[in-house]
Design an enzyme around this catalytic site. Sequence first.
Site, PDB file in Angstrom:
ATOM      1  N   THR A   1      -3.704   5.417   3.990  1.00 34.29           N
ATOM      2  CA  THR A   1      -2.405   5.875   3.495  1.00 34.29           C
ATOM      3  C   THR A   1      -2.549   6.733   2.241  1.00 34.29           C
ATOM      4  O   THR A   1      -1.736   7.609   1.997  1.00 34.29           O
ATOM      5  CB  THR A   1      -1.506   4.667   3.158  1.00 34.29           C
ATOM      6  OG1 THR A   1      -1.648   3.709   4.178  1.00 34.29           O
ATOM      7  CG2 THR A   1      -0.073   5.047   3.053  1.00 34.29           C
TER       8      THR A   1
ATOM      9  N   LYS B   1       0.841  -1.214   0.000  1.00 35.24           N
ATOM     10  CA  LYS B   1       0.000   0.000   0.000  1.00 35.24           C
ATOM     11  C   LYS B   1       0.874   1.261   0.000  1.00 35.24           C
ATOM     12  O   LYS B   1       0.451   2.322  -0.449  1.00 35.24           O
ATOM     13  CB  LYS B   1      -0.979  -0.012   1.179  1.00 35.24           C
ATOM     14  CG  LYS B   1      -0.361  -0.148   2.561  1.00 35.24           C
ATOM     15  CD  LYS B   1      -0.198   1.150   3.265  1.00 35.24           C
ATOM     16  CE  LYS B   1       0.815   1.059   4.385  1.00 35.24           C
ATOM     17  NZ  LYS B   1       0.827   2.170   5.299  1.00 35.24           N
TER      18      LYS B   1
END
Length: 337
Positions: free
Chosen positions: A244, A187
Amino acid sequence: MKAVVLGSGAWGTALAMALCDNGHDVTLWSHRPETTAILEQRRENPKLEGVRLPDTMKFSSDMACVADADLVVSAPPSFAVRETAEKAAPWLRPDAVVVSVSKGIERDTGLRMSQIIRESIGDKCKVAVLSGPSHAEEVSRRLPTGCVAASPDEAVACFVQDAFMSDYFRIYTSPDVVGVELAAALKNVVALSCGICDGMGYQDNTKALLMTRAMAEIARLGVKLGGDRQTFGGLAGMGDLIVTCTSMHSRNRRAGILIGQGRTAREAMGEVGAVVEGYYAAESVEQLSRKVEVEMPICHCVYETLYHGKQVQDVVRELMTRARKGEIENAWSYPVK
Ligand SMILES: NC(=O)c1ccc[n+]([C@@H]2O[C@H](COP(=O)([O-])OP(=O)(O)OC[C@H]3O[C@@H](n4cnc5c(N)ncnc54)[C@H](O)[C@@H]3O)[C@@H](O)[C@H]2O)c1
């Protein structure tokens, strides 16, 4: 219980605070004695400004502090996980549980963080993983957060759950270490790509497209390497991707924004001034996806941008003009109900 947190960056410190809040006897280990001295004197970590460290927290830069720990949290940046685990290995109690919380894949070996720890410490200790959508800045301010404790051994996952769980830190358990760790590492690469989009002035549609298709390729790699597809839709997967890719707390996203605005990768990392894990992960993922022959167009484009200076406008054109596809792989071959 006695706990030692290895690595006094933002995340190691926030987790040490969470363990103190639960009444554990906690030592925060720093690899440099100067850092230990600063933390002891100020009772504040400059990486978490304005957050007072609990009076009960102890500090050390002597690895001997690990000798009587029941729980050892491995929290250095990914590039220092091997070195730190090797230093800790001779001191670890055989019945201690080591929890890896760093996010990355080792360059050249393609190993996940818990695999590096296992290689470094040998057969002793159980090794688990803790991951999820969790900015240190928010956990240290005791804002409600959820993570996943993963171990193939349910008792170990529950031990980690018990150690951290509180009224502001909710921990779920999972047996899928592979899926949880791969989702965590990848990610960061996607966050860089979302930042690049922001920097180029693209908006919500583009980021939703990017995040969703990136998760499809992360899951493709994860499943090929033995992960459970469901993990990628959970906290350690989609949850962490959302946090994120959309937050200014994310250094990966901030570095991406600078690259999207025209800086080189090196310039962007210098300006962010903290570990940008996605930069390292981009290279490791490129190596790993080639090795296991899984197509990862978005991660590949981020790699080309970061390591070969490919122009971001060319990357977007390339991704948008790829061959037509169905959204779900092999969906048209499902039997009609
Ligand atoms: N910051 C977060 O919110 C967060 C959340 C979840 C996971 N993580 C992961 O935790 C890990 C650590 O991130 P962070 O945010 O705490 O980093 P950070 O940038 O805040 O701090 C990194 C720390 O590592 C230390 N360090 C540098 N070289 C070292 C070495 N050779 N040996 C041991 N320590 C060394 C530095 O002194 C510094 O204190 C990363 O893998 C990150 O992806 C971070």
